[in-house]
Scaffold this motif. Structure first.
Motif, PDB file in Angstrom:
ATOM      1  N   GLY A 170       0.786  -1.225   0.000  1.00  0.00           N
ATOM      2  CA  GLY A 170       0.000   0.000   0.000  1.00  0.00           C
ATOM      3  C   GLY A 170       0.818   1.275   0.000  1.00  0.00           C
ATOM      4  N   TYR A 171       2.128   1.163   0.237  1.00  0.00           N
ATOM      5  CA  TYR A 171       2.983   2.342   0.287  1.00  0.00           C
ATOM      6  C   TYR A 171       3.466   2.738  -1.109  1.00  0.00           C
ATOM      7  N   PHE A 172       3.586   4.032  -1.326  1.00  0.00           N
ATOM      8  CA  PHE A 172       4.109   4.519  -2.598  1.00  0.00           C
ATOM      9  C   PHE A 172       5.596   4.176  -2.687  1.00  0.00           C
ATOM     10  N   PRO A 173       6.029   3.494  -3.757  1.00  0.00           N
ATOM     11  CA  PRO A 173       7.452   3.163  -3.887  1.00  0.00           C
ATOM     12  C   PRO A 173       8.246   4.334  -4.447  1.00  0.00           C
ATOM     13  N   ASN A 174       7.544   5.290  -5.020  1.00  0.00           N
ATOM     14  CA  ASN A 174       8.164   6.474  -5.603  1.00  0.00           C
ATOM     15  C   ASN A 174       7.715   7.705  -4.827  1.00  0.00           C
ATOM     16  N   LYS A 175       8.278   8.856  -5.173  1.00  0.00           N
ATOM     17  CA  LYS A 175       7.925  10.091  -4.479  1.00  0.00           C
ATOM     18  C   LYS A 175       6.857  10.839  -5.262  1.00  0.00           C
ATOM     19  N   GLU A 176       5.760  11.189  -4.582  1.00  0.00           N
ATOM     20  CA  GLU A 176       4.687  11.968  -5.195  1.00  0.00           C
ATOM     21  C   GLU A 176       4.385  13.144  -4.276  1.00  0.00           C
ATOM     22  N   VAL A 177       4.663  14.337  -4.770  1.00  0.00           N
ATOM     23  CA  VAL A 177       4.516  15.540  -3.959  1.00  0.00           C
ATOM     24  C   VAL A 177       3.343  16.365  -4.471  1.00  0.00           C
ATOM     25  N   LEU A 178       2.439  16.676  -3.547  1.00  0.00           N
ATOM     26  CA  LEU A 178       1.204  17.372  -3.872  1.00  0.00           C
ATOM     27  C   LEU A 178       1.255  18.785  -3.307  1.00  0.00           C
ATOM     28  N   SER A 179       0.992  19.785  -4.152  1.00  0.00           N
ATOM     29  CA  SER A 179       0.961  21.176  -3.716  1.00  0.00           C
ATOM     30  C   SER A 179      -0.456  21.716  -3.879  1.00  0.00           C
ATOM     31  N   LEU A 180      -1.000  22.279  -2.789  1.00  0.00           N
ATOM     32  CA  LEU A 180      -2.360  22.804  -2.795  1.00  0.00           C
ATOM     33  C   LEU A 180      -2.314  24.319  -2.596  1.00  0.00           C
ATOM     34  N   ASP A 181      -2.838  25.045  -3.568  1.00  0.00           N
ATOM     35  CA  ASP A 181      -2.886  26.508  -3.515  1.00  0.00           C
ATOM     36  C   ASP A 181      -4.338  26.936  -3.731  1.00  0.00           C
ATOM     37  N   PHE A 182      -5.050  27.155  -2.637  1.00  0.00           N
ATOM     38  CA  PHE A 182      -6.479  27.459  -2.748  1.00  0.00           C
ATOM     39  C   PHE A 182      -6.732  28.875  -3.244  1.00  0.00           C
ATOM     40  N   ARG A 183      -5.812  29.801  -3.005  1.00  0.00           N
ATOM     41  CA  ARG A 183      -5.989  31.154  -3.517  1.00  0.00           C
ATOM     42  C   ARG A 183      -5.928  31.181  -5.041  1.00  0.00           C
ATOM     43  N   ALA A 184      -4.985  30.413  -5.585  1.00  0.00           N
ATOM     44  CA  ALA A 184      -4.854  30.330  -7.039  1.00  0.00           C
ATOM     45  C   ALA A 184      -5.777  29.268  -7.626  1.00  0.00           C
ATOM     46  N   ARG A 185      -6.438  28.507  -6.741  1.00  0.00           N
ATOM     47  CA  ARG A 185      -7.339  27.422  -7.134  1.00  0.00           C
ATOM     48  C   ARG A 185      -6.616  26.393  -8.004  1.00  0.00           C
ATOM     49  N   ARG A 186      -5.390  26.054  -7.590  1.00  0.00           N
ATOM     50  CA  ARG A 186      -4.580  25.143  -8.397  1.00  0.00           C
ATOM     51  C   ARG A 186      -3.932  24.064  -7.537  1.00  0.00           C
ATOM     52  N   LEU A 187      -3.935  22.857  -8.093  1.00  0.00           N
ATOM     53  CA  LEU A 187      -3.272  21.703  -7.495  1.00  0.00           C
ATOM     54  C   LEU A 187      -2.171  21.244  -8.440  1.00  0.00           C
ATOM     55  N   ARG A 188      -1.022  20.942  -7.876  1.00  0.00           N
ATOM     56  CA  ARG A 188       0.087  20.391  -8.663  1.00  0.00           C
ATOM     57  C   ARG A 188       0.554  19.093  -8.021  1.00  0.00           C
ATOM     58  N   LEU A 189       0.786  18.092  -8.842  1.00  0.00           N
ATOM     59  CA  LEU A 189       1.285  16.808  -8.374  1.00  0.00           C
ATOM     60  C   LEU A 189       2.540  16.456  -9.165  1.00  0.00           C
ATOM     61  N   ALA A 190       3.670  16.358  -8.476  1.00  0.00           N
ATOM     62  CA  ALA A 190       4.942  15.990  -9.106  1.00  0.00           C
ATOM     63  C   ALA A 190       5.233  14.534  -8.786  1.00  0.00           C
ATOM     64  N   ILE A 191       5.322  13.713  -9.822  1.00  0.00           N
ATOM     65  CA  ILE A 191       5.504  12.273  -9.654  1.00  0.00           C
ATOM     66  C   ILE A 191       6.882  11.860 -10.162  1.00  0.00           C
ATOM     67  N   ASP A 192       7.726  11.377  -9.253  1.00  0.00           N
ATOM     68  CA  ASP A 192       9.025  10.823  -9.628  1.00  0.00           C
ATOM     69  C   ASP A 192       8.860   9.320  -9.803  1.00  0.00           C
ATOM     70  N   THR A 193       9.258   8.797 -10.954  1.00  0.00           N
ATOM     71  CA  THR A 193       9.135   7.364 -11.198  1.00  0.00           C
ATOM     72  C   THR A 193      10.483   6.675 -11.044  1.00  0.00           C
ATOM     73  N   LEU A 194      11.343   6.770 -12.054  1.00  0.00           N
ATOM     74  CA  LEU A 194      12.674   6.174 -11.996  1.00  0.00           C
ATOM     75  C   LEU A 194      13.725   7.276 -12.079  1.00  0.00           C
ATOM     76  N   PRO A 195      14.907   7.036 -11.501  1.00  0.00           N
ATOM     77  CA  PRO A 195      15.928   8.090 -11.450  1.00  0.00           C
ATOM     78  C   PRO A 195      16.292   8.687 -12.808  1.00  0.00           C
ATOM     79  N   PHE A 196      16.241   7.887 -13.861  1.00  0.00           N
ATOM     80  CA  PHE A 196      16.679   8.375 -15.173  1.00  0.00           C
ATOM     81  C   PHE A 196      15.522   8.906 -16.015  1.00  0.00           C
ATOM     82  N   LEU A 197      14.327   8.981 -15.444  1.00  0.00           N
ATOM     83  CA  LEU A 197      13.175   9.509 -16.165  1.00  0.00           C
ATOM     84  C   LEU A 197      12.774  10.861 -15.587  1.00  0.00           C
ATOM     85  N   PRO A 198      12.252  11.761 -16.425  1.00  0.00           N
ATOM     86  CA  PRO A 198      11.848  13.077 -15.922  1.00  0.00           C
ATOM     87  C   PRO A 198      10.637  12.979 -15.003  1.00  0.00           C
TER      88      PRO A 198
END
Length: 205
Positions: free
Chosen positions: A119-147
Motif C-alpha cells: 500500500g505504500y508509494f514506492p516512488n515520491k509523489e509531492v502534492l501542492s495545494l494553492d487554494f488562492r490560485a485554485r490550483r493543485l500540482r502533483l509531481a511524480i518521480d518514477t525512476l531516477p533516469f526519467l523526468p
C-alpha cells in the motif's frame, strides 16, 4: 509484515503505472462512481460496528504512524482509515488553511494489493495545494533516469462544512473529489474518488 528499504526499479515502474493511471486517466472509476472492487474495499467503513472513542484514538495513532514508517500491514492501515472516516469526528472542523501547502503522498488503498508494496508509494509523489490560485500540482518521480511527471489541476476548492475538496485535472472533463476526514500532527487522511483511501504527510515547500 511489510518489505522495507528501496524497491526494485521494476516494482517502482509497475506501481507508477497504476498510480499515474488513477491520477490522470481515472482508471479506477466507472461512470457514476468507483469500480466494484474499490467500492467493496471502501464499504468497510459503512459496514463496521460503532467504534468507541478509544478505538478511534488508536486508529488515528495508526494513521500517523503509517505516515512515518513502513512497518504496518496494509490491511491494518485501511481498517484504521475506514474507522476514523466512519467516526466523522473532524467533519466540519477542517479548513482550507489546514490543507494549504505541500504534502507527500505516502499510502493508497489503490495499491494495497500490489505485491511488495503493502500500500505504500514506492516512488515520491509531492502534492501542492494553492487554494488562492485554485490550483493543485502533483509531481511524480518514477525512476531516477526519467523526468518528473507533472499533473496540474484547476478549480481547486474546499468546502469546510462537508470537508470535501474538488479539482479538475487539466485536459479532463471529470471532476475529482476528495473527502478529507483526518488532519493531525502533519498527517492527512482522505478518501479520493480516484484512488480510494490515502495518507499524505506535510513536507517543506
Amino acid at each position: 509484515a511489510s518489505t522495507t528499504g528501496r524497491q526494485s526499479p521494476m516494482a517502482i515502474a509497475a506501481a507508477a503505472v497504476v498510480l499515474l493511471g488513477a491520477h490522470a486517466s481515472s482508471a479506477l472509476t466507472v461512470r457514476g462512481g468507483l469500480d466494484p472492487t474499490m467500492r467493496g474495499l471502501l464499504q468497510r467503513s459503512s459496514q463496521a460496528h460503532m467504534c468507541t472513542a478509544t478505538d478511534v484514538s488508536q486508529a488515528a495513532r495508526t494513521i500517523v504512524q503509517a505516515a512515518g514508517d513502513r512497518s504496518l500491514r496494509a490491511a491494518d492501515i485501511v481498517d484504521a482509515l475506514a474507522q476514523v472516516k466512519a467516526a466523522g469526528a473532524q467533519q466540519g472542523s477542517i479548513s482550507a488553511s489546514d490543507l494549504e501547502g505541500t504534502w507527500e503522498l505516502v499510502f493508497s488503498s489503490s495499491v494495497a494489493k500490489v505485491p511488495f508494496l503493502n500500500g505504500y508509494f514506492p516512488n515520491k509523489e509531492v502534492l501542492s495545494l494553492d487554494f488562492r490560485a485554485r490550483r493543485l500540482r502533483l509531481a511524480i518521480d518514477t525512476l531516477p533516469f526519467l523526468p518528473t511527471i507533472n499533473v496540474v489541476a484547476d478549480e481547486l476548492a474546499f468546502d469546510s462544512e462537508s470537508s470535501c475538496m474538488t479539482y479538475r485535472v487539466q485536459g479532463k472533463e471529470e471532476e475529482t473529489l476528495w473527502g478529507v476526514f483526518f488532519v493531525q500532527d502533519g498527517v492527512m487522511g482522505v478518501e479520493s474518488s480516484k484512488t480510494g483511501l490515502n495518507i499524505a504527510k506535510r513536507v517543506a515547500s
